[in-house]
Structures are given as structure tokens and as C-alpha cells.
Design an enzyme around this catalytic site. Structure first.
Site, PDB file in Angstrom:
ATOM      1  N   GLY A 114       0.930  -1.286  -0.101  1.00 12.54           N
ATOM      2  CA  GLY A 114      -0.144  -0.036   0.065  1.00 12.54           C
ATOM      3  C   GLY A 114       0.825   1.262   0.109  1.00 12.54           C
ATOM      4  O   GLY A 114       2.045   1.383  -0.510  1.00 12.54           O
ATOM      5  N   GLY A 116       2.541   2.954   2.429  1.00 12.21           N
ATOM      6  CA  GLY A 116       3.586   2.881   3.205  1.00 12.21           C
ATOM      7  C   GLY A 116       4.714   2.129   2.471  1.00 12.21           C
ATOM      8  O   GLY A 116       5.980   2.514   2.371  1.00 12.21           O
ATOM      9  N   ASP A 139      -8.104  -0.606   1.310  1.00 13.90           N
ATOM     10  CA  ASP A 139      -8.740   0.797   1.444  1.00 13.90           C
ATOM     11  C   ASP A 139      -9.110   1.499   0.140  1.00 13.90           C
ATOM     12  O   ASP A 139      -9.636   2.485   0.123  1.00 13.90           O
ATOM     13  CB  ASP A 139      -7.652   1.554   2.251  1.00 13.90           C
ATOM     14  CG  ASP A 139      -7.392   1.209   3.658  1.00 13.90           C
ATOM     15  OD1 ASP A 139      -8.233   0.455   4.325  1.00 13.90           O
ATOM     16  OD2 ASP A 139      -6.234   1.134   4.192  1.00 13.90           O
ATOM     17  N   MET A 181     -13.382  -0.490   7.945  1.00 13.53           N
ATOM     18  CA  MET A 181     -12.144  -0.022   7.654  1.00 13.53           C
ATOM     19  C   MET A 181     -12.060   1.021   6.745  1.00 13.53           C
ATOM     20  O   MET A 181     -13.073   1.364   5.978  1.00 13.53           O
ATOM     21  CB  MET A 181     -11.181  -1.017   7.807  1.00 13.53           C
ATOM     22  CG  MET A 181     -10.879  -1.929   8.784  1.00 13.53           C
ATOM     23  SD  MET A 181      -9.418  -3.428   8.777  1.00 13.53           S
ATOM     24  CE  MET A 181      -8.874  -3.531  10.308  1.00 13.53           C
ATOM     25  N   GLY A 182     -10.543   1.335   6.456  1.00 13.07           N
ATOM     26  CA  GLY A 182     -10.356   2.079   5.038  1.00 13.07           C
ATOM     27  C   GLY A 182      -9.511   3.630   5.394  1.00 13.07           C
ATOM     28  O   GLY A 182      -9.347   4.200   4.552  1.00 13.07           O
ATOM     29  N   GLU A 234     -14.189   4.106   9.455  1.00 14.56           N
ATOM     30  CA  GLU A 234     -13.496   4.441  10.928  1.00 14.56           C
ATOM     31  C   GLU A 234     -12.888   5.631  10.749  1.00 14.56           C
ATOM     32  O   GLU A 234     -12.596   6.122  11.862  1.00 14.56           O
ATOM     33  CB  GLU A 234     -12.182   3.147  10.949  1.00 14.56           C
ATOM     34  CG  GLU A 234     -11.382   3.114   9.851  1.00 14.56           C
ATOM     35  CD  GLU A 234     -10.040   2.257  10.088  1.00 14.56           C
ATOM     36  OE1 GLU A 234     -10.047   1.542  10.906  1.00 14.56           O
ATOM     37  OE2 GLU A 234      -9.270   1.929   9.009  1.00 14.56           O
ATOM     38  N   LEU A 284     -11.846  -8.812   9.917  1.00 16.93           N
ATOM     39  CA  LEU A 284     -12.778  -9.706   9.116  1.00 16.93           C
ATOM     40  C   LEU A 284     -12.512  -9.407   7.569  1.00 16.93           C
ATOM     41  O   LEU A 284     -12.339 -10.016   6.761  1.00 16.93           O
ATOM     42  CB  LEU A 284     -14.011  -9.793   9.697  1.00 16.93           C
ATOM     43  CG  LEU A 284     -14.543 -10.586  10.533  1.00 16.93           C
ATOM     44  CD1 LEU A 284     -16.020 -10.472  10.964  1.00 16.93           C
ATOM     45  CD2 LEU A 284     -14.027 -12.196  10.461  1.00 16.93           C
ATOM     46  N   GLN A 285     -12.360  -7.843   7.415  1.00 19.11           N
ATOM     47  CA  GLN A 285     -12.512  -7.381   6.063  1.00 19.11           C
ATOM     48  C   GLN A 285     -11.356  -7.502   5.326  1.00 19.11           C
ATOM     49  O   GLN A 285     -11.021  -7.439   4.109  1.00 19.11           O
ATOM     50  CB  GLN A 285     -12.581  -5.890   6.239  1.00 19.11           C
ATOM     51  CG  GLN A 285     -13.992  -5.473   6.896  1.00 19.11           C
ATOM     52  CD  GLN A 285     -14.010  -4.060   7.231  1.00 19.11           C
ATOM     53  OE1 GLN A 285     -14.358  -3.128   6.620  1.00 19.11           O
ATOM     54  NE2 GLN A 285     -13.719  -3.895   8.496  1.00 19.11           N
ATOM     55  N   ARG A 286     -10.091  -8.042   5.974  1.00 20.05           N
ATOM     56  CA  ARG A 286      -8.903  -8.182   5.455  1.00 20.05           C
ATOM     57  C   ARG A 286      -8.597  -9.589   5.164  1.00 20.05           C
ATOM     58  O   ARG A 286      -7.768 -10.213   4.287  1.00 20.05           O
ATOM     59  CB  ARG A 286      -7.609  -7.545   6.273  1.00 20.05           C
ATOM     60  CG  ARG A 286      -7.664  -6.405   6.506  1.00 20.05           C
ATOM     61  CD  ARG A 286      -6.371  -5.751   6.248  1.00 20.05           C
ATOM     62  NE  ARG A 286      -5.349  -6.402   7.122  1.00 20.05           N
ATOM     63  CZ  ARG A 286      -4.507  -5.770   7.951  1.00 20.05           C
ATOM     64  NH1 ARG A 286      -4.978  -4.650   8.412  1.00 20.05           N
ATOM     65  NH2 ARG A 286      -4.007  -6.283   8.720  1.00 20.05           N
TER      66      ARG A 286
HETATM   67  O1  F6P Z   1      -4.614  -0.293   5.463  1.00 24.68           O
HETATM   68  C1  F6P Z   1      -5.603  -1.244   5.601  1.00 24.68           C
HETATM   69  C2  F6P Z   1      -5.973  -1.241   7.144  1.00 24.68           C
HETATM   70  O2  F6P Z   1      -7.019  -2.451   7.425  1.00 24.68           O
HETATM   71  C3  F6P Z   1      -6.950   0.015   7.519  1.00 24.68           C
HETATM   72  O3  F6P Z   1      -8.208  -0.200   6.932  1.00 24.68           O
HETATM   73  C4  F6P Z   1      -6.716  -0.179   8.759  1.00 24.68           C
HETATM   74  O4  F6P Z   1      -6.926   1.263   9.462  1.00 24.68           O
HETATM   75  C5  F6P Z   1      -5.519  -0.820   9.398  1.00 24.68           C
HETATM   76  O5  F6P Z   1      -4.955  -1.446   8.002  1.00 24.68           O
HETATM   77  C6  F6P Z   1      -5.502  -1.575  10.569  1.00 24.68           C
HETATM   78  O6  F6P Z   1      -3.961  -2.017  10.440  1.00 24.68           O
HETATM   79  P1  F6P Z   1      -3.606  -2.990  11.753  1.00 24.68           P
HETATM   80  O7  F6P Z   1      -3.988  -4.383  11.359  1.00 24.68           O
HETATM   81  O8  F6P Z   1      -2.004  -2.693  11.677  1.00 24.68           O
HETATM   82  O9  F6P Z   1      -4.328  -2.427  13.142  1.00 24.68           O
END
Ligand code: F6P
Length: 359
Positions: A114, A116, A139, A181-182, A234, A284-286
Site C-alpha cells: 500500500g 507505506g 482501503d 475499515m478504510g 473508521e 474480518l475485512q482483510r
Molecule cells: O490499510 C489497511 C487497514 O486494514 C486499514 O483499513 C486499517 O486502518 C489498518 O489497516 C489496520 O491496521 P492494523 O492491522 O495494523 O491494525
């Protein structure tokens, strides 16, 4: 050619499909492929480099996560190093990382990540490494591509979850608030809220007034549909206020978004008198399998990255400008965050369906 692949930042469904496509297309050209484990961390310790071939990528396109592992705390420019007293200090180990990649004979690094991770890739490119980026994030906030892979799967997961909330909300005449998320972009909330016919969608790009959201809820009751579904990104914020952050910082420092759903739910209950519950869909979204759309996008991205490497077009990121896959300079992709256009057609269509943005 000897190419390397790594996956950095938060995971997203489709990472394994990118790896598979890049490995198979590189191997067809007779190239060697190595994987760097857990972002760049694999460059610094034993067992961090793995050889990738047809066998290693068999049957992985449909699996979530990443066979290479990932981290969002492994930038070689600010790498966490444990000190003798047990504390952790961030150190610039970029020279070491570049030397190691040179010693490994890497002609090109395919960095899947992403903003970063692609920022790191861009800095490495500025230091003379041949790098090609592949845009990953649920995101969907990376510029230079209409879609990042992983986004549509996250939207599907969120949509399925919100669909389920409708029946329980209706059964109890409740307001259900779901936080998605997002980060600082409202793409997931917008797409999932629109797809699942939410009553209000609150996104960071459109600061909201809780009173306006309450009005929308009252309208639901007035229409005889005595429940409401509110989708909150979020990173959403009330007008004149700021985004909500968790008290506990991330390991290694930095604020973590969280609490927007609970905050607005409490306020809406006060304003409307209707029982209001909130939930956070979170990671869950990831997780889980990429849906077909993301698999296809990931396989196309992995293949396109190898094509760029063959053409010597380093310092670029692959992207999609539907229906075509294209290449954009890495610098362009990381210059700005791609946020929801507030007057875009999806926001307008949602408004036309009676969905409130709380403004
Ligand atoms: O960038 C992807 C993301 O899932 C964001 O939507 C969320 O704010 C962040 O990463 C959460 O990251 P971590 O798993 O490190 O808490």
C-alpha cells in the site's frame, strides 16, 4: 534475470494470486525468483529469503494472507531493532538492505504494498534499485489506479455482514451502526453501504452532523420501517470535530483509528431514543479468500509487473484504468491519497436512493 518479490503492510486478499502470477510469468521467461519474507525484514535475518518456483505457488491464488508473510513495522529506513536492555529503537538500515539485495544479485524487486510500502519502494528506487510496485490495500486509497486488489473482497465481506444486520435490526426495531475499515478514505464504507442499502453512510470526506443522521433515522420510523442501518468509515468525523482514535497506540508507536462507530451510536441513541447498537467489522475485512474480481486483478497485476521488468520500466507501479492495466510512475502513486470524490457518481446515486451522508 533474477527478481525478488515481497509483500508489505497490512495483508489484503489477492496477495498470493499476485505472487503466483509474477512467479509463473517470470519462470516462463527462464528467470529466477526469490521471495523476501515479512516485507523487508527477511533481508536482515536468517531464513528470510526463499526461492520461489512453480511448485511453491501451486494452488495459492484463492488463499487469503500471503505465503511470504508481511509486516507494517519493517521499513528498512526505520527498522525496529531490539536493544540489549530489551527496549526497541528504530534504526535506518537501508544501506544494509540495499547491499544485501545487491549481494543476492537481484535485478528487480517487485514490491507489493500500500502507500507505506510503495513509499519505501520509491525511496529504494531513488537510491538506484530497480523496483516495480503493485498496489495492494483493502482501503483503495492509492492514486494511479482505479482499484487496488483486495478492495472488492473487503467490500463483499462488509456487504454480506450488513445484509445480515438488516434482519436482526428489524426484529428488534433497533438502529445498527457498523464501523468499517478504510483509514482516511471512505471507499469501503461507500461501496458496502450503497450495495447493502444502508440508511446513512458516514465517510471522512463528508464530515457529518449527528442531528442530520438522527433525522434520517426518524424518517425510517415515519415511513413505517422501524429500524435503521448506519455505515461508518473508521476515519469518519463529525463536522467541526476530528476522527476517533483508540487510546492504546500501535505496537511501535502511532495512533490507531477506532471508536467512530461507538461514538456516533451513543449520540444517535441520545438524539432519537431508539436503541442503537454498534459493531466493528475489523480485520474480518482483510481475511479470507479473494473474490473472483480480486483474483483476476491480482493475477493481471502480477503478470504486468513482470512485463514491466522485462521492458526495463523500473520505478513504476502497475494499476488499472478499466478495462486496461497500465503503468504509472511510483512517485505519482504515492503523491496523494485517493479519496472519495464527494460529488462523484456513486455519492450522487446513493443520495438519489435516499441514503444520507449526514450533511
Ligand atoms: O490499510 C489497511 C487497514 O486494514 C486499514 O483499513 C486499517 O486502518 C489498518 O489497516 C489496520 O491496521 P492494523 O492491522 O495494523 O491494525
Amino acid at each position: 534475470m533474477r527478481i525478488a518479490i515481497n509483500t508489505g503492510g497490512g495483508d489484503a486478499p489477492g496477495l498470493n494470486a499476485v505472487i503466483r502470477a509474477a512467479v509463473l510469468s517470470a519462470r516462463r521467461r527462464g528467470w529466477e525468483v526469490i521471495g523476501i519474507r515479512r516485507g523487508y525484514s527477511g533481508l536482515f535475518g536468517p531464513g528470510g529469503i526463499v526461492s520461489l518456483n512453480e511448485r511453491s505457488v501451486r494452488g495459492i491464488a484463492h488463499i487469503g494472507g500471503t505465503i511470504l508473510g508481511t509486516t507494517n513495522r519493517g521499513s528498512p529506513f526505520s527498522f525496529p531493532v531490539k536493544q540489549p536492555d530489551g527496549s526497541v529503537k528504530m534504526e535506518d538500515r537501508s544501506d544494509e538492505a540495499i547491499e544485501r539485495m545487491r549481494a543476492l544479485g537481484i535485478d528487480c524487486l517487485i514490491a507489493v504494498g500500500g502507500d507505506g510500502s510503495l513509499r519505501i519502494a520509491s525511496e529504494l528506487a531513488a537510491r538506484g534499485l530497480n523496483v516495480i510496485g503493485v498496489p495492494k490495500t483493502i482501503d483503495n486509497d492509492l492514486a494511479g489506479t482505479a482499484f487496488t486488489f483486495g478492495f472488492h473482497t473487503a467490500v463483499q465481506t462488509a456487504t454480506d455482514a450488513i445484509d445480515k444486520l438488516h434482519s436482526t435490526a428489524e426484529a428488534h426495531q433497533r438502529v445498527m451502526v457498523v464501523e468499517l475499515m478504510g483509514r482516511h478514505a471512505g471507499w469501503i464504507a461507500l461501496f458496502a453501504g450503497f450495495a447493502s442499502t444502508a440508511d446513512a453512510i458516514l465517510i471522512p470526506e463528508i464530515p457529518h452532523d449527528p442531528a442530520r443522521v438522527a433525522e434520517r433515522i426518524e424518517a425510517c420510523w415515519a415511513e413505517g420501517r422501524e429500524y435503521a442501518i448506519i455505515v461508518v468509515a473508521e476515519g469518519a468525523m463529525p463536522r467541526g470535530g476530528e476522527a476517533s482514535y483508540l487510546d492504546k497506540p500501535a505496537l511501535g508507536g502511532g495512533r490507531r483509528l477506532g471508536g467512530a462507530g461507538k461514538q456516533i451510536a451513543d449520540r444517535l441513541e441520545e438524539l432519537t431514543g431508539h436503541e442503537t447498537r454498534s459493531l466493528v467489522l475489523g480485520h474480518l475485512q482483510r481475511g479470507g479468500r479473494p473474490i473472483a474480481y480480486d483474483r483476476v486483478l491480482s493475477l493481471r497485476f502480477g503478470t504486468a509487473a513482470v512485463e514491466l521488468a522485462e521492458q526495463g520500466r523500473f520505478g513504476c507501479m502497475v494499476g488499472v484504468d478499466p478495462p486496461l492495466v497500465h503503468a504509472v510512475p511510483l512517485a505519482e502513486a504515492i503523491k496523494t491519497l485517493k479519496r472519495v470524490p464527494v460529488d462523484g457518481d456513486i455519492v450522487r446515486a446513493a443520495r438519489a436512493m435516499g441514503i444520507s451522508f449526514g450533511d
